[in-house]
Design an enzyme around this catalytic site. Sequence first.
Site, short mmCIF file in Angstrom:
data_model
loop_
_atom_site.label_atom_id
_atom_site.label_comp_id
_atom_site.label_asym_id
_atom_site.label_seq_id
_atom_site.Cartn_x
_atom_site.Cartn_y
_atom_site.Cartn_z
N LYS A 63 -2.08 -2.27 8.11
CA LYS A 63 -3.19 -1.84 8.95
C LYS A 63 -3.13 -2.55 10.30
O LYS A 63 -2.79 -3.72 10.38
CB LYS A 63 -4.52 -2.15 8.25
N ARG B 92 -0.15 -2.28 -6.97
CA ARG B 92 -0.48 -3.34 -5.99
C ARG B 92 -1.44 -4.34 -6.61
O ARG B 92 -1.23 -5.56 -6.52
CB ARG B 92 -1.08 -2.69 -4.74
N ARG C 283 0.86 -1.17 0.00
CA ARG C 283 0.00 0.00 0.00
C ARG C 283 0.91 1.23 0.00
O ARG C 283 2.03 1.18 0.50
CB ARG C 283 -0.91 0.01 1.22
N HIS D 279 -1.77 2.38 -6.09
CA HIS D 279 -2.54 1.17 -5.78
C HIS D 279 -2.72 0.29 -7.02
O HIS D 279 -2.95 -0.92 -6.90
CB HIS D 279 -3.90 1.55 -5.19
#
Length: 333
Positions: free
Chosen positions: A185, A262, A160, A259
């Site tokens: 996260k 990713r 990320r 992103h």
Amino acid sequence: MATDFAVFLRRFLTAHLAGLRGCSPNTVASYRDTFKLLIIFFRDDQAIPPDKLSLDRIDTTAVTGFLNWLEASRHNSTSTRNQRLAAVASFYRWLQSQDPALLACCQDILAIPAKKQTQLAVHHLSVEQTRRLLAAPDRSTRHGRRDATLLATLYDTAARVQELADLAVRDIRLQPPALAVLTGKGRKTRHVPLTENTAALLDTYLTEHGLNMTGHDDHPLFFNQHRSKLSRGGIAWITRKYQTMTADPTLANADITPHTLRHSKAMHLYEAGIPLPYIRDILGHVDLSTTEIYARASTEAKRRALEAAYTIVTDDLPEWNQDPGLLNWLANL
């Protein structure tokens, strides 16, 4: 004098999120932004100033109005709307245990459903498009070498954008097997292997900037002219910069963000036959169902390709019910 809403909100953001749950500053900031917007909604749309906003003014009608305001006035997507609702619900889920007198109101707000949204397609680049993008920086210049290393690391780790921005020198290990330690996260860390080419770029980059010397373990891996870590916006700007420099029109006209790389890495891994649980671990997903979007996207792409191939093959074939020879053969069976 502070209102009850102000008191509880401060306790939620500090003692609960930052203290008890140990949420990262980015997570706390995300919750804070939601309630900042909620306060603006009450001020601008409901004519209730922040110093008069109390819990008894926030009910299901008000929260629903806030969500609709996000879409109508701020043009937020359904996904963003649902994220804001999740933040509000988290606050009221915690509030239930703080004041039993508010239990019924809390449960009414927790019953507000998320808005259904169509399943978005996974926007990703082909292997060849990715190769062109990663080759765009001019490696004869110092900035070009940094950007080439950044893009390669972003793609190779499937990080990320915030995870990439937070990388420090200590998070890179170049001894075999080379890997990067990403903090995602919930401050969960994961170890992601690096390919030989990316490891070589990082080795050269660290040497050029003197970051391979002792005493630089906590230095940001990618930094700006002030030697502060690059922001998410800075990394996005670098990505767009080289997108516009490529000669490939499919890249130049595409909506490419960090992103996107990713997603691209995940799709390339899946199409190379890597099992979904391994891809889940590389991406840092908690639930395998989140990773399954790449399987569905790949299946959908294959279906479209098969339909296109079928159309090409059958374009010149006559309809079976217009073929006299076939009809006579069927009649005589």
